[in-house]
Enzyme design. Structure first.
Site, PDB file in Angstrom:
ATOM      1  N   ASP A   1     -29.150  60.322  71.961  1.00  0.00           N
ATOM      2  CA  ASP A   1     -30.299  59.604  71.391  1.00  0.00           C
ATOM      3  C   ASP A   1     -31.473  59.591  72.367  1.00  0.00           C
ATOM      4  OD1 ASP A   1     -31.648  58.263  69.406  1.00  0.00           O
ATOM      5  OD2 ASP A   1     -30.871  56.282  69.932  1.00  0.00           O
TER       6      ASP A   1
ATOM      7  N   LYS B   1     -27.024  42.877  77.927  1.00  0.00           N
ATOM      8  CA  LYS B   1     -27.086  43.450  76.581  1.00  0.00           C
ATOM      9  C   LYS B   1     -25.932  42.894  75.744  1.00  0.00           C
ATOM     10  CE  LYS B   1     -27.031  47.995  74.279  1.00  0.00           C
ATOM     11  NZ  LYS B   1     -27.037  49.454  74.512  1.00  0.00           N
TER      12      LYS B   1
ATOM     13  N   GLY C   1     -31.447  47.893  66.666  1.00  0.00           N
ATOM     14  CA  GLY C   1     -30.663  47.821  65.453  1.00  0.00           C
ATOM     15  C   GLY C   1     -29.331  47.130  65.640  1.00  0.00           C
TER      16      GLY C   1
ATOM     17  N   LEU D   1     -35.547  39.996  75.906  1.00  0.00           N
ATOM     18  CA  LEU D   1     -36.417  41.132  76.187  1.00  0.00           C
ATOM     19  C   LEU D   1     -36.621  42.011  74.969  1.00  0.00           C
ATOM     20  CD1 LEU D   1     -35.060  42.149  79.721  1.00  0.00           C
ATOM     21  CD2 LEU D   1     -37.083  40.777  79.177  1.00  0.00           C
TER      22      LEU D   1
END
Length: 493
Positions: free
Chosen positions: A151, A45, A26, A22
């Site tokens: 973030d 992930k 970084g 997908l």
């Protein structure tokens, strides 16, 4: 780290069959996978050991950086396990595949807010406020734990096919509290350019108000269809975030209420102490969201963030979005009655002594912010409210709320450096550490016990005895955590 690349068809953890990549960032790569146990599609992930940033480092620094990234990855999994909200992906499992750490979580089919803004901006006010309000609800869940995301940006926000706004990528998120471990990337500050708070740019400590600044940048884009600061040839972007005051979003778009202009400008205050809390943000945005049976946006949107408000029964996410707390009085302009609040405090004390915190403790939790705003941080009654709310929340098993109230009391409501104030602050931080033990944060609790010992050594005998008594209790809790295998020890990362 293994060097073999991940391929479609592989099964991570004997359960998650990978189907397609997908995308990659970084330091991570995300795959769509089929959960062979449940049959549902999930997102998996993986930590990337081959990023350009890492390849530029020498062997020693690369190894240190990989250790840091592994620790962050473990911490992200730990945090997601504790966060329960439809606006935050649930964690289904985690482990290692080909020596690569992975975590499996809810797949959010939809579009990033970054792409949504690019394709459908400028947004109508109803659409913009629907996105902002849902973001605020998810962020409030994180801040209650308490966790700072660090973030927030449109690329880390998804709008699902059914309009639910979801915060993603807690990869650099960090628990707040005494002794929480900080991991800083090699040669960089945390956060994303254009959304970093001044304290992030200056590499100072981050707090929940750091997220509020980044959230304010996102809100500015939602309402004004542009960033609060842009490179204009006279002052760089970083310099503007550090030194320039933004204009109100209402100057760039019509139909923005004054209350929203004021809120966004306060969110973008350079001084973290001047920014509103997430509960204040919710209080402004909540009443402005679409209602049941409000008209559908025109033109129609393929991802409609107003749908969860207009069509609440059609939400596909199983858990409900939190209902905002009721107003503290029928008349929103009415000031708090100190005598009435003192009676609630007395009842809360009785509930706490009985070991059964109920309505009075809950009520103090609802009153805490209004009391501090109306009466300031130096009035003793305000501190009583926060401390009783903290103790009652802990007894009720809501350690996330207890951490929030204990930390607020210790950091903001104990003034002065006299013996009594130092003892009060030490005890509050010990009780905060006691709560954090419930999240497995043993190392930070040990540091809090050590710090309290140093404080007690410099106090008069009666105060020292009090601090030592609480210190011994927390120390015993730590010993229980370390020796009882059923409780387990989750390393802080």
């Amino acid at each position: 780290m293994g060097s073999q690349s991940i391929r479609a068809g592989e099964v991570a953890g004997g359960r998650y069959k990978l189907s397609e990549s997908l995308g990659k960032g970084g330091m991570a790569q995300v795959w769509r996978a089929k959960d062979l146990k449940t049959g549902q599609d999930v997102a998996v992930k993986f930590l990337r050991p081959d990023s350009e940033d890492l390849r530029q480092l020498d062997t020693l620094h690369r190894r240190d950086e990989l250790d840091t990234l592994r620790a962050r990855f473990r911490r992200e999994a730990t945090l997601l396990e504790q966060l329960d909200h439809p606006g935050i992906p649930e964690l289904y499992g985690h482990g290692s595949h080909q020596e690569l750490p992975y975590m499996a979580m809810r797949l959010v089919p939809g579009v990033t807010l970054h792409k949504f803004l690019r394709e459908h901006g400028p947004l109508t006010f109803s659409v913009a406020v629907a996105v902002a309000a849902q973001m605020a609800e998810a962020l409030a869940c994180a801040h209650t734990l308490p966790v700072v995301h660090r973030d927030l940006k449109p690329q880390n926000v998804m709008i699902s096919d059914d309009g639910v706004v979801v915060l993603i990528d807690f990869g650099i998120a960090k628990p707040l509290g005494i002794g929480a471990t900080q991991y800083t990337r090699h040669g960089s500050t945390l956060g994303s350019r254009g959304y970093q708070a001044p304290e992030q740019i200056l590499e100072r400590d981050t707090t929940a108000r750091t997220d509020i600044y980044s959230f304010g940048c996102v809100c500015f884009e939602l309402f004004a269809d542009r960033a609060p600061f842009v490179v204009d040839g006279t002052m760089g972007l970083i310099e503007q975030h550090l030194h320039e005051d933004p204009l109100a979003p209402g100057l760039f778009a019509a139909g923005i209420p004054d209350a929203v202009d004021d809120l966004v400008l306060r969110m973008l205050a350079k001084d973290p102490g001047l920014r509103p809390s997430i509960s204040e943000v919710q209080a402004v945005l909540g009443p402005l969201t679409p209602c049941v049976d409000s008209p559908e946006p025109r033109p129609r949107l393929p991802w409609d963030p107003t749908a969860p408000f207009r069509l609440p029964r059609e939400r596909s996410v199983g858990r409900r979005l939190p209902v905002p707390a009721p107003p503290v009085s029928e008349n929103e302009d009415e000031w708090l009655d100190a005598s009435a609040v003192e009676r609630v405090c007395d009842e809360a004390r009785r509930e706490i002594r009985s070991g059964k915190p109920r309505d009075a403790v809950r009520r103090l939790g609802e009153l805490a912010y209004q009391a501090r705003e109306e009466w300031g941080s130096r009035r003793p009654l305000v501190r009583q409210i926060w401390e009783l709310a903290a103790e009652g929340s802990y007894l009720a098993g809501d350690c996330g709320a207890a951490v929030h109230f204990y930390q607020g009391a210790a950091d903001d409501l104990v003034h002065g450096e006299g013996p009594q104030e130092r003892a009060d602050r030490a005890v509050l931080r010990l009780r905060l550490a006691r709560c954090r033990l419930e999240f497995g944060e043993i190392e930070s609790a040990i540091r809090a016990v050590d710090e309290a010992g140093h404080v007690a050594a410099g106090l008069p005998a009666p105060l020292a005895a009090w601090v030592e008594d609480v210190r011994r209790q927390v120390d015993a809790n730590i010993a229980g955590r370390l020796t009882d295998p059923k409780l387990g020890h989750r390393p802080e990362a």
